[in-house]
Design a protein around this motif. Sequence first.
Motif, PDB file in Angstrom:
ATOM      1  N   GLY A 299     -10.679  11.349   7.597  1.00  0.00           N
ATOM      2  CA  GLY A 299     -11.078   9.945   7.628  1.00  0.00           C
ATOM      3  C   GLY A 299      -9.908   8.985   7.500  1.00  0.00           C
ATOM      4  N   THR A 300      -8.713   9.446   7.870  1.00  0.00           N
ATOM      5  CA  THR A 300      -7.516   8.613   7.735  1.00  0.00           C
ATOM      6  C   THR A 300      -6.962   8.243   9.105  1.00  0.00           C
ATOM      7  OG1 THR A 300      -6.118  10.590   7.591  1.00  0.00           O
ATOM      8  CG2 THR A 300      -6.894   9.622   5.518  1.00  0.00           C
ATOM      9  N   ILE A 301      -6.105   7.225   9.109  1.00  0.00           N
ATOM     10  CA  ILE A 301      -5.422   6.764  10.318  1.00  0.00           C
ATOM     11  C   ILE A 301      -3.926   6.953  10.116  1.00  0.00           C
ATOM     12  CG2 ILE A 301      -4.878   4.739  11.719  1.00  0.00           C
ATOM     13  CD1 ILE A 301      -7.643   3.712  11.219  1.00  0.00           C
ATOM     14  N   ARG A 302      -3.259   7.416  11.165  1.00  0.00           N
ATOM     15  CA  ARG A 302      -1.813   7.634  11.084  1.00  0.00           C
ATOM     16  C   ARG A 302      -1.065   6.354  11.451  1.00  0.00           C
ATOM     17  NH1 ARG A 302       1.594  11.167  15.356  1.00  0.00           N
ATOM     18  NH2 ARG A 302       0.401   9.753  16.675  1.00  0.00           N
ATOM     19  N   LEU A 303      -0.087   6.022  10.618  1.00  0.00           N
ATOM     20  CA  LEU A 303       0.818   4.907  10.890  1.00  0.00           C
ATOM     21  C   LEU A 303       2.223   5.479  11.071  1.00  0.00           C
ATOM     22  CD1 LEU A 303      -0.354   2.414   8.103  1.00  0.00           C
ATOM     23  CD2 LEU A 303      -1.265   2.670  10.398  1.00  0.00           C
TER      24      LEU A 303
ATOM     25  N   GLU B  28       0.847  -1.192   0.000  1.00  0.00           N
ATOM     26  CA  GLU B  28       0.000   0.000   0.000  1.00  0.00           C
ATOM     27  C   GLU B  28       0.882   1.241   0.000  1.00  0.00           C
ATOM     28  OE1 GLU B  28      -4.138   1.334   0.275  1.00  0.00           O
ATOM     29  OE2 GLU B  28      -3.296  -0.665   0.172  1.00  0.00           O
ATOM     30  N   GLU B  29       0.714   2.102  -0.988  1.00  0.00           N
ATOM     31  CA  GLU B  29       1.488   3.345  -1.040  1.00  0.00           C
ATOM     32  C   GLU B  29       0.713   4.448  -0.347  1.00  0.00           C
ATOM     33  OE1 GLU B  29       4.183   4.350  -4.379  1.00  0.00           O
ATOM     34  OE2 GLU B  29       2.816   6.055  -4.664  1.00  0.00           O
ATOM     35  N   MET B  30       1.344   5.094   0.620  1.00  0.00           N
ATOM     36  CA  MET B  30       0.678   6.098   1.441  1.00  0.00           C
ATOM     37  C   MET B  30       1.519   7.367   1.511  1.00  0.00           C
ATOM     38  SD  MET B  30      -0.224   3.625   4.656  1.00  0.00           S
ATOM     39  CE  MET B  30      -0.634   1.888   4.376  1.00  0.00           C
ATOM     40  N   PRO B  31       0.886   8.525   1.481  1.00  0.00           N
ATOM     41  CA  PRO B  31       1.635   9.778   1.642  1.00  0.00           C
ATOM     42  C   PRO B  31       2.075   9.946   3.086  1.00  0.00           C
ATOM     43  CG  PRO B  31      -0.722  10.227   1.566  1.00  0.00           C
ATOM     44  CD  PRO B  31      -0.559   8.750   1.283  1.00  0.00           C
ATOM     45  N   GLY B  32       3.202  10.612   3.279  1.00  0.00           N
ATOM     46  CA  GLY B  32       3.694  10.788   4.638  1.00  0.00           C
ATOM     47  C   GLY B  32       4.682  11.930   4.747  1.00  0.00           C
TER      48      GLY B  32
ATOM     49  N   GLN C 235      -3.362   6.312   6.099  1.00  0.00           N
ATOM     50  CA  GLN C 235      -4.123   5.334   5.326  1.00  0.00           C
ATOM     51  C   GLN C 235      -5.604   5.536   5.614  1.00  0.00           C
ATOM     52  OE1 GLN C 235      -3.688   1.140   6.362  1.00  0.00           O
ATOM     53  NE2 GLN C 235      -3.809   0.587   4.218  1.00  0.00           N
ATOM     54  N   ALA C 236      -6.430   5.335   4.594  1.00  0.00           N
ATOM     55  CA  ALA C 236      -7.875   5.452   4.780  1.00  0.00           C
ATOM     56  C   ALA C 236      -8.340   4.465   5.845  1.00  0.00           C
ATOM     57  CB  ALA C 236      -8.599   5.199   3.465  1.00  0.00           C
ATOM     58  N   GLY C 237      -9.162   4.963   6.777  1.00  0.00           N
ATOM     59  CA  GLY C 237      -9.621   4.117   7.867  1.00  0.00           C
ATOM     60  C   GLY C 237     -10.371   2.891   7.396  1.00  0.00           C
ATOM     61  N   GLY C 238     -11.219   3.034   6.370  1.00  0.00           N
ATOM     62  CA  GLY C 238     -11.978   1.903   5.851  1.00  0.00           C
ATOM     63  C   GLY C 238     -11.076   0.853   5.223  1.00  0.00           C
TER      64      GLY C 238
ATOM     65  N   LEU D 285       7.259  -0.804  10.698  1.00  0.00           N
ATOM     66  CA  LEU D 285       6.060  -0.177  11.248  1.00  0.00           C
ATOM     67  C   LEU D 285       6.063  -0.312  12.763  1.00  0.00           C
ATOM     68  CD1 LEU D 285       3.316   1.161  10.603  1.00  0.00           C
ATOM     69  CD2 LEU D 285       2.318  -1.118  10.596  1.00  0.00           C
ATOM     70  N   GLN D 286       5.915   0.827  13.470  1.00  0.00           N
ATOM     71  CA  GLN D 286       5.925   0.832  14.922  1.00  0.00           C
ATOM     72  C   GLN D 286       4.524   0.678  15.507  1.00  0.00           C
ATOM     73  OE1 GLN D 286       8.974   1.340  17.086  1.00  0.00           O
ATOM     74  NE2 GLN D 286       9.486   0.376  15.150  1.00  0.00           N
ATOM     75  N   PHE D 287       3.577   1.479  15.035  1.00  0.00           N
ATOM     76  CA  PHE D 287       2.213   1.386  15.546  1.00  0.00           C
ATOM     77  C   PHE D 287       1.270   2.118  14.595  1.00  0.00           C
ATOM     78  CE2 PHE D 287       3.469   5.539  17.104  1.00  0.00           C
ATOM     79  CZ  PHE D 287       2.296   6.282  17.012  1.00  0.00           C
ATOM     80  N   SER D 288      -0.016   1.840  14.743  1.00  0.00           N
ATOM     81  CA  SER D 288      -1.049   2.598  14.043  1.00  0.00           C
ATOM     82  C   SER D 288      -1.883   3.305  15.089  1.00  0.00           C
ATOM     83  CB  SER D 288      -1.931   1.683  13.190  1.00  0.00           C
ATOM     84  OG  SER D 288      -2.584   0.726  14.006  1.00  0.00           O
ATOM     85  N   ASP D 289      -2.327   4.515  14.759  1.00  0.00           N
ATOM     86  CA  ASP D 289      -3.081   5.317  15.709  1.00  0.00           C
ATOM     87  C   ASP D 289      -4.383   4.615  16.086  1.00  0.00           C
ATOM     88  OD1 ASP D 289      -3.142   7.516  17.316  1.00  0.00           O
ATOM     89  OD2 ASP D 289      -2.873   8.942  15.687  1.00  0.00           O
TER      90      ASP D 289
END
Length: 388
Positions: free
Chosen positions: A276-280, A56-60, A220-223, A264-268
């Motif tokens: 509507g996004t979740i931070r990773l 999954e490609e995500m902006p950051g 990343q989108a929450g859904g 990856l350490q954690f997801s919010d």
Amino acid sequence: MRSCLKFAGMAALALMVAACSEQKEGGEQQAAAPQQQPATPVGTVTLEAQTVGLVEEMPGRTIAFRQADIRPQVDGIIKERNFTEGGFVEAGQQLYMIDQDVYLAKVDAAQAELARQNATYEQAVKTRKRYDPLIKSQAVSQQTYDDAVAAEAQGRASVAAARAELEQARIDLAYTTVTAPISGRIGSSDYTEGALVTANQSAKLTTITQLDPIYVDVTQAGGRLLKIKQAIANGRIKGVENGQVEVSLIIDSTGAEYPHKGTLQFSDVTVNETTGTIRLRVVFPNPDGTLLPGMFVRGQVRQGHLEGAFLVPQKAVMRRPDGSAYVYVVADGKVVSKDVTIEQSQGQNWLVSAGVEDGDQLIVDGLQRVGPGAPVAAQPVETAKAAE
């Protein structure tokens, strides 16, 4: 003679009728021939079921691993600055020296007070000990003995208070030496020698930033995250049981891939109400200092793998007005439409998890010239290759 001529005429007429009938039938056959639709040549690829890694490609954006604003904890005049702006400093290294004269005097005064209180306490102890045998013989009054016991207790408390004052004075003296709480790159100094600073002032002296390792926060989108978690739970997506999720990084400013992999350490635990996004949060090694806080990047997060999936060229997938996706395949020389389930894009392909089967002849060229049920002549272009 007449009968012979009559018979000859009838025979000729019969021959003419037969000839006309054959000509008419031949014409009807020739007219019917163009109505049979010829097979249209189309380019196809053969689909192969395979195990495909989900990326999954995500902006950051990059964030400092640690960042410490340096502020004074005592009042005074800065006497020394012991670092080079922009350089690397170690934890515990001296950065500033604040004038110590006042604080040295406070330490001396506190030591003297402690000595005085110790002497008073020792005298109170001796007095109470002298009264111990006397109270038994009633040589002294109970009130006198109680006063001696109280004086001893007060002396003990005074010694403890004086000792605390001395410790506070020593702490304040130590605070005149401003040290680095963490290792990292130090910024510019907002104060120079001779400047007056105060305890816990709002303005910082300088800032230290730890860049190795470095954090990258992607969204990343929450859904989408919920669907992936459900797929992992029911076993459809595999390969993340150990919890170690590898992440690659693309630097937006150059488009180049960062040479080191992150984890990856954690997801919010909350979804952003606005987006509507979740931070990773991902941590990356940064030994060369290539990544600086505030850079825009794209994280490629590996979220397990999908078994029995297909990589379908994007140009072969069509969509209806309602957004549902479908493809054309060749079956028994005719076009068949199949609805497909798309998981994500991977390069020039769509990752399809349902709707097609292993060995299907997928039409990739000539889609505009055919429709469901149309006869086609499959002309293989290339076989779909496996991609991880």
